[in-house]
Scaffold this active site. Structure first.
Site, PDB file in Angstrom:
ATOM      1  N   SER A  46      36.755  58.322  38.020  1.00 43.32           N
ATOM      2  CA  SER A  46      36.715  59.656  37.403  1.00 43.32           C
ATOM      3  C   SER A  46      37.539  59.652  36.127  1.00 43.32           C
ATOM      4  CB  SER A  46      37.242  60.723  38.358  1.00 43.32           C
ATOM      5  OG  SER A  46      37.213  61.990  37.711  1.00 43.32           O
ATOM      6  N   VAL A  61      44.532  56.243  35.542  1.00 46.08           N
ATOM      7  CA  VAL A  61      44.101  54.878  35.254  1.00 46.08           C
ATOM      8  C   VAL A  61      42.767  54.892  34.506  1.00 46.08           C
ATOM      9  CG1 VAL A  61      43.490  52.638  36.257  1.00 46.08           C
ATOM     10  CG2 VAL A  61      45.403  53.942  37.198  1.00 46.08           C
ATOM     11  N   CYS A  62      41.862  55.784  34.905  1.00 47.79           N
ATOM     12  CA  CYS A  62      40.551  55.869  34.235  1.00 47.79           C
ATOM     13  C   CYS A  62      40.718  56.297  32.779  1.00 47.79           C
ATOM     14  CB  CYS A  62      39.635  56.841  34.977  1.00 47.79           C
ATOM     15  SG  CYS A  62      39.337  56.373  36.696  1.00 47.79           S
ATOM     16  N   ASP A  63      41.598  57.243  32.546  1.00 46.27           N
ATOM     17  CA  ASP A  63      41.929  57.704  31.203  1.00 46.27           C
ATOM     18  C   ASP A  63      42.452  56.526  30.378  1.00 46.27           C
ATOM     19  OD1 ASP A  63      44.158  58.578  29.263  1.00 46.27           O
ATOM     20  OD2 ASP A  63      43.246  60.518  29.689  1.00 46.27           O
TER      21      ASP A  63
END
Length: 166
Positions: free
Chosen positions: A54, A59-61
């Site tokens: 997501s 971490v995805c950011d």
């Protein structure tokens, strides 16, 4: 099949595991304007495909920002970030984060990418964190299924693989 955990708990991945040397499976995902995006749309380019659970999580950011920075240094490489976030949320996030070199695409509709690349998490209807590099002839040259979905991928190895691919 890759053994993946999400916050320490084992999860079931749907689809087939992709391996180096495979012909990259096709898929249909949605761009931020809801238009379809397929692997064939970037034929002739090297593709670095960054998969995140997501876009709105830490971490995805960081992963998407890192590949956006790396994109400026890569010639003839298209970087896609795939998640099941809605296209509207991806568009809003990209605008607020200043993401302009990575194309975010959504697999929310039918998990076409997730099942084709073996990253759809059955229990959560999210995608497992992974990175794939596909060369200009649609051959997979690099694969990383991140064993713990909340960990970072190996950015340096993925970027080197994209630079080496033709």
């Amino acid at each position: 099949m890759a053994s993946i955990t999400f916050k320490g708990n084992p999860v079931t991945l749907l689809g087939q595991e992709v391996k180096v040397g495979d012909t990259a499976p096709d898929f249909t995902v949605l761009a931020n304007d809801l238009s379809p995006v397929t692997l064939a749309d970037s034929k002739g380019k090297v593709r670095l495909i960054s998969v995140v659970p997501s876009i709105d999580t830490g971490v995805c950011d960081a992963q998407t920002r890192r590949f956006n920075e790396e994109a400026a240094k890569l010639d003839n490489v298209q970087i896609l970030t795939v998640s099941v976030d809605l296209p509207f949320a991806q568009k809003r996030w990209c605008a607020s984060a200043g993401i302009d070199k990575v194309q975010t695409v959504s697999d929310h509709r039918d998990l076409s990418f997730g099942e084709a690349y073996g990253v759809a998490i059955q229990e959560l209807r999210l995608l497992a964190r992974a990175v794939f590099v596909v060369d200009s002839n649609d051959k997979v040259t690099y694969v990383e299924y991140v064993s713990e979905a909340t960990d970072h991928p190996n950015y340096e190895a993925a970027v080197e693989a994209a630079k080496s691919a033709q």
